[in-house]
Design an enzyme around this catalytic site. Structure first.
Site, short mmCIF file in Angstrom:
data_model
loop_
_atom_site.label_atom_id
_atom_site.label_comp_id
_atom_site.label_asym_id
_atom_site.label_seq_id
_atom_site.Cartn_x
_atom_site.Cartn_y
_atom_site.Cartn_z
N THR A 81 0.84 -1.19 0.00
CA THR A 81 0.00 0.00 0.00
C THR A 81 0.87 1.25 0.00
O THR A 81 2.06 1.19 0.29
CB THR A 81 -0.90 0.07 1.24
N ASP A 82 0.26 2.37 -0.29
CA ASP A 82 0.91 3.64 0.01
C ASP A 82 0.79 3.88 1.52
O ASP A 82 0.14 3.12 2.25
CB ASP A 82 0.28 4.77 -0.80
N TYR A 83 1.41 4.95 1.97
CA TYR A 83 1.60 5.23 3.39
C TYR A 83 0.26 5.27 4.14
O TYR A 83 -0.56 6.14 3.92
CB TYR A 83 2.28 6.60 3.50
N THR A 84 0.04 4.29 5.02
CA THR A 84 -1.15 4.16 5.88
C THR A 84 -2.46 4.07 5.10
O THR A 84 -3.53 4.41 5.62
CB THR A 84 -1.25 5.30 6.93
N ALA A 85 -2.40 3.62 3.86
CA ALA A 85 -3.60 3.62 3.02
C ALA A 85 -4.68 2.69 3.53
O ALA A 85 -5.88 2.94 3.32
CB ALA A 85 -3.23 3.26 1.58
#
Length: 762
Positions: free
Chosen positions: A287-291
């Site tokens: 995922t992207d950051y904390t997605a």
């Protein structure tokens, strides 16, 4: 005298296969046996730990910073690390994983290497303007060599999102608006990062982002919703991701946006049905950051327990920083809502990446201090950065042959970016050291020496807007405390005692990139006031632009004598800009994202479709698709860029007026350098299908060729297309061609073309 451009980098790239990093059956069998044996020993907790990426170290690129990292690594709760580099820092964390855990599973180390690692190249939108696929590939190769020498084995690049709204700050990270060109660049970058083998330790695993459609966020506002038809997805936005996957990219990153009502990180159709089943992708998805956590705010669940299940079900393999998997998957298994086999699949994909990178054989293979010292920012790399910057600079205007400048007389070098270092390397410059960048003032002094009198004045701050200063932070802007009128007066005095003005203006690095959407995309008013005061002196004025997006430049275009778009050109920015200014290099770059006249025209792109009432230039014709207050035309069309010389195009000649499926159509034109200087031209080929089962764009880029011509020289430029190049998604969403009438266009940009007609028959 303009010098002939260097046609090849001094650092040659070995040929890459169409599928980089392919695994042979024998290698696959050996890897499967190793991972089967390892996984048979792993507990459920250890498997879940492999799906967790933590953030440690030098950069904070999101809203959460990981805690208790060393402890979690010792417990086997970490599979990958973000934002840690240098051999020493990487070694310390890797030692915990391989010397203090039960199964000694090494860590992946990922980082945002977007346009270079330590040696910073132009931003990707600038690199794309070079239309130089070999050079773009080489910049990725150099970035991989530096990053791998600095402890990194996984890079979050290339960013291949098609973007047609320059308000979106992340347009700076991609290749622009065109699907075909974006696909070629995606492939080149993957091959540059990964090569054919990881055995030499100088390659890294690429991570294609942001999957998917992120460049189409509504209102150009970062992290926002995307909603589009299936046809537009497949025709215009998905092909660059597919090209990167076909090139062998080892990993994919999910995007922040939702797609037709479902966030990408929880979108099973996207991650499993399309990416894995239809496209055959066999790497892992992060995922992207904390997605995953952010899907709560999207409305996909009330707790991380809920959204962790949604993400795993969708096909996500690794959770970046949010720890939703770490905190919830074991309980989800106990509750019968997640099957252990789902975790096994994700864990296997992560372990396979580590195996392919050689980390099980040698966890410290990217931790060589001596190699780092010998590799990072080598002279050859800096030379390549200079060359890449020169090839990325676009000449937007040059009235009365104002450029190139002579190395005599006096220059008023004015502007907040004229003697700037930090902004040279632009946004997403990661590990780049801005203090080692070359400013425009330094570049001019180095080239011209004492032959030119340089009268320097800052003239203005990048912005004096209190709201913008608060948003960006005063430390980013390096603002001068003097009153604006005092700074302008100083600049005007410098201009009055000079032969010509060179004004270096634009955005700060923080005004483009992630979380840097702008509702107005012109030059900030503080700099506009400066330019108007300089114009009033009556001296000829050259504007040098630095920015991460297309800008609205109506006043600048009307009032500057010459204008160079230099983007954020990287570590060697000043040297490259000086070479272009003084004619040591003849600019040849062409923009890959349309520049609007006004923000109200957005989205504006060349491959649009006609309406039933297309505007055809008669402003008095009221009932047509047009504005009341402005023409439909862009300020600069896709593919636009001038040279210090001029090129003329002959008629477009076809080998036949009709072709059948499987036959080749030969297209040719004669291009002549009709100016006084040697130069490079990017000859562009477009087609248009006149009638289809669904409406078709007015133009589509199909190919291009870069040619070098000496002054007075002519060359016949040949292209070949077939029915395969004319495919599209028809009324039944079948990717095919349809017989009918076509136009073919050849020219110097998408607007200034010559055309011919042909027919595709059954």
């Amino acid at each position: 005298m303009l010098r002939k451009p260097i046609l090849l980098f001094m650092l040659m790239v070995s040929a890459s296969s169409a599928f980089s990093q392919a695994v042979s059956p024998a290698q696959q069998k050996k890897m499967d046996a190793f991972i089967n044996n390892l996984m048979s020993k792993m507990t459920l907790d250890e498997k879940i730990g492999q799906l967790n990426q933590v953030s440690v170290g030098f950069d904070v690129t999101g809203p959460i910073v990981s805690k208790n990292v060393n402890e979690n690594i010792e417990k086997g709760n970490v599979g990958a690390v973000l934002n840690t580099y240098t051999p020493d820092a990487v070694r310390k964390l890797q030692q915990i994983a391989v010397e203090h855990t039960r199964l000694k599973i090494p860590l992946l180390f990922g980082y945002d290497v977007i346009h270079g690692h330590k040696t910073i190249f132009p931003i990707p939108l600038g690199l794309a303007s070079s239309w130089d696929l070999d050079m773009i590939k080489q910049t990725a190769t150099i970035a991989a060599q530096e990053a791998s020498a600095d402890g990194i084995n996984w890079v979050f690049s290339p960013m291949v999102d098609i973007a047609r709204d320059p308000r979106w700050g992340r347009i700076a990270e991609g290749s622009g608006e065109d699907t075909w060109l974006g696909s070629q660049i995606a492939k080149a970058m993957v091959q540059g990062y990964q090569g054919d083998t990881y055995l030499n330790n100088d390659k890294v695993m690429a991570c294609v982002k942001h999957f998917a459609l992120y460049g189409a966020v509504e209102a150009g506002r970062d992290y926002n919703t995307v909603d589009m038809s299936e046809r537009r997805m497949f025709q215009d936005y998905l092909p660059p991701y597919k090209a990167a996957v076909d090139a062998g990219a080892g990993s994919v990153m999910s995007s922040f946006n939702e797609i037709n009502g479902v966030p990408a990180s929880g979108n099973k159709w996207l991650m499993t049905d399309l990416l894995r089943k239809k496209w055959g992708f066999n790497g892992f998805v992060v995922t992207d950051y904390t997605a995953i956590n952010e899907m709560i705010m999207h409305g996909m669940g009330e707790t991380t327990y809920d959204v962790a299940k949604v993400a795993l079900d969708a096909g996500i393999d690794m959770d970046m920083v949010g720890e939703a998997f770490l905190d919830n998957l074991k309980q989800l298994v106990k509750d019968g809502k997640v099957q252990p086999s789902q975790i096994d699949i994700a864990c296997r994909r992560v372990l396979e990446a580590k195996y392919k990178l050689g980390l099980f054989a040698d966890p410290y293979r990217y931790c060589n201090d001596e190699r780092a010292q010998k590799t990072i920012m080598k002279p050859e790399f800096l030379e390549a950065a200079t060359e890449a910057a020169k090839r990325s600079i676009v000449l937007l205007k040059n009235s009365n042959n104002t450029l190139p400048l002579k190395t005599t007389g006096s220059i008023a070098l004015i502007g907040p970016l004229a003697d700037d270092h930090r902004d040279m390397i632009g946004p997403w410059s990661g590990a780049g050291d801005w203090q080692k960048s070359v400013s425009v003032l330094e570049g001019i002094k180095k080239l011209a020496g004492n032959q030119v009198q340089i009268n320097y004045a800052k003239g203005a701050n990048i912005t004096n807007d209190d709201w913008m200063i608060k948003r960006l932070g005063a430390d980013q802007l390096n603002n001068d405390a003097r009153p604006a009128n005092e700074m302008i007066d100083e600049a005007v005095n410098a201009a009055k005692k000079s032969d010509i003005i060179v004004a270096v203006v634009g955005e700060s690095y923080g005004m483009s990139g992630e979380a840097a959407s702008r509702s107005e995309i012109g030059i900030p008013s503080a700099q506009e006031d400066l330019l108007k005061a300089l114009k009033a002196t009556g001296k000829p004025m050259v504007i040098i632009l630095m920015n991460g997006r297309p800008l609205t430049l109506k006043w600048e275009n009307d009032n500057a004598d010459a204008m160079l778009e230099t983007w954020f050109a990287g570590t060697e920015a000043g040297n490259a800009i000086a070479d272009v200014l003084f004619g040591e290099y003849n600019p040849s770059a062409k923009i890959t994202a349309t520049f609007p006249q006004d923000v109200g025209q957005i989205p504006l792109y060349y491959s649009h479709k006609n309406t039933g009432r297309p505007y055809q230039g008669d402003f008095t014709d009221r009932y047509k698709s047009r504005y009341l207050d402005i023409s439909n035309d862009p300020l600069y069309p896709f593919g636009f860029g001038l040279s210090y010389t001029t090129f003329t195009y002959g008629d477009v000649k076809l080998s036949s007026n009709t072709i059948k499926p499987g036959q080749l159509l030969q297209i040719s034109t004669t291009v002549t350098n009709t100016g006084k200087y040697d130069g490079t031209e990017i000859v562009q080929l477009y087609t248009r299908q006149m009638v289809g089962s669904v409406t078709r764009p007015v133009e589509e880029l199909k190919n291009f060729k870069k040619i070098f011509l000496k002054a007075g020289e002519s060359q016949v430029v040949n292209f070949t297309i077939s029915s395969a190049d004319l495919r599209f998604y028809d009324i039944n969403m079948k990717y095919t061609y349809e017989p009918g009438d076509f136009k073919v266009f050849v020219g110097t940009n998408s607007r200034d073309v010559k055309e011919a007609n042909f027919k595709l028959t059954n």
